[in-house]
Design an enzyme around this catalytic site. Structure first.
Site, PDB file in Angstrom:
ATOM      1  N   LYS A 192       0.853  -1.194   0.000  1.00  8.91           N
ATOM      2  CA  LYS A 192       0.000   0.000   0.000  1.00  8.91           C
ATOM      3  C   LYS A 192       0.887   1.243   0.000  1.00  8.91           C
ATOM      4  CE  LYS A 192      -4.318   1.166   2.359  1.00  8.91           C
ATOM      5  NZ  LYS A 192      -5.035   1.003   3.637  1.00  8.91           N
TER       6      LYS A 192
HETATM    7  C1  E4P Z   1      -8.338   2.120   3.544  1.00  4.89           C
HETATM    8  O1  E4P Z   1      -7.626   1.229   3.144  1.00  4.89           O
HETATM    9  C2  E4P Z   1      -8.276   2.687   4.887  1.00  4.89           C
HETATM   10  O2  E4P Z   1      -7.660   1.763   5.749  1.00  4.89           O
HETATM   11  C3  E4P Z   1      -9.623   2.945   5.490  1.00  4.89           C
HETATM   12  O3  E4P Z   1     -10.675   2.470   4.705  1.00  4.89           O
HETATM   13  C4  E4P Z   1      -9.807   4.256   6.138  1.00  4.89           C
HETATM   14  O4  E4P Z   1     -11.077   4.288   6.717  1.00  4.89           O
HETATM   15  P1  E4P Z   1     -11.496   5.386   7.806  1.00  4.89           P
HETATM   16  O5  E4P Z   1     -11.737   6.665   7.088  1.00  4.89           O
HETATM   17  O6  E4P Z   1     -12.755   4.829   8.397  1.00  4.89           O
HETATM   18  O7  E4P Z   1     -10.360   5.483   8.779  1.00  4.89           O
END
Ligand code: E4P
Length: 219
Positions: free
Chosen positions: A87
Site C-alpha cells: 500500500k
Molecule cells: C483504507 O484502506 C483505509 O484503511 C480505510 O478504509 C480508512 O477508513 P477510515 O476513514 O474509516 O479510517
C-alpha cells in the site's frame, strides 16, 4: 463486488473469513496502532498472521514517503507472503514507486485517493488498486459516491485494469451504493458487513415460521 475487511484485528478477520465471503484485508498504520502493534518485527509478524487467516490480498502500508524508502519497505513487505499487496500513499514519489512495483509484478494499492485526477495518475502508474476514501469525503460534506462514479467512468473509458477499491466505507448503505456504481472492491469494518444481514421483516418472518412449526409439532 469483492469484500475486504478494513482492520488489523485478528479476531474480526477470523470472523469475517469464517463467513465465507471475505476476499481480502486492508490495514493502515492507524489500524495497526489500534491493535498495539509496534516495532518492525512485530509489524511483520502481524502481517504474516493476517496472511495465514485469509486466502489472498492483504494490504500492508509503507511508512516511508520518499521513493527509496518506499521501495525498500515495500520489498520487505512483499517478501512476507505472496498474499501481500503493497500500500503506497498518493504522493509524487508514490507514483514512481507504483510504477516500480508494477514492472516487478508486485501488486499495489494506492491509498488516500480523494480526487479523480489522483486515481487517474495511479492507474497510469500501474496501480493494482486505487483506494478512494468515501467516508472521509462524506465527513467534510463532499459526496464520496460521486468520486466513485467519476473514477468508474474514467477507468471504463480507457479500459484501465486498475481496480476501484472503495475505502473508508462506514455503513451498509455505502456498500450498496458502491455495488450499484460498480466499484470492484469495497473495504469496511465487520460491523458494516454484518449490518447487511439485517431486516426487521426477516426477523419477524423467521419468528413466525418457527412459532408455526412448533405449534404444528406439539400436537
Ligand atoms: C483504507 O484502506 C483505509 O484503511 C480505510 O478504509 C480508512 O477508513 P477510515 O476513514 O474509516 O479510517
Amino acid at each position: 463486488m469483492q469484500f475486504f475487511i478494513d482492520t488489523a484485528n485478528l479476531d474480526q478477520i477470523k470472523e469475517a473469513q469464517a463467513l465465507g465471503i471475505l476476499d481480502g484485508v486492508t490495514t493502515n498504520p492507524s489500524l495497526m496502532a489500534k491493535e498495539g502493534i509496534a516495532g518492525e518485527e512485530n509489524v511483520m509478524k502481524h502481517y504474516k498472521a493476517i496472511c495465514d487467516i485469509v486466502e489472498d490480498k492483504v494490504s500492508a502500508e509503507v511508512i516511508a514517503t520518499d521513493y527509496e524508502g518506499m521501495i525498500a519497505e515495500g520489498e520487505k513487505l512483499a517478501a512476507i507472503d505472496p498474499k501481500i499487496v503493497v500500500k503506497i500513499p498518493m504522493v509524487k514519489d508514490g507514483i514512481k514507486a507504483l510504477k516500480y512495483f508494477s514492472k516487478k509484478g508486485i501488486r499495489t494499492n494506492c491509498t488516500l485517493i480523494f480526487s479523480a485526477g489522483q486515481a487517474l495518475l495511479a492507474a497510469k502508474a500501474g496501480a493494482t488498486y486505487v483506494s478512494p476514501f468515501v467516508g472521509r469525503l462524506d465527513d467534510i460534506s463532499s459526496d464520496g459516491m460521486i468520486l466513485i462514479e467519476d473514477i468508474r467512468l474514467i477507468f471504463d473509458n480507457y479500459q484501465y485494469e486498475t481496480q476501484i477499491l472503495a475505502a473508508s466505507v462506514r455503513h451498509p448503505l455505502h456498500i450498496i451504493q458502491c455495488a450499484k456504481i460498480g466499484a470492484d472492491v469495497m473495504t469496511g469494518p465487520l460491523s458494516a458487513i454484518l449490518q447487511l444481514l439485517k431486516h426487521p421483516l426477516t426477523d419477524s418472518g423467521l419468528a413466525q415460521f418457527l412459532a408455526d412449526h412448533a405449534k404444528a409439532n406439539s400436537k
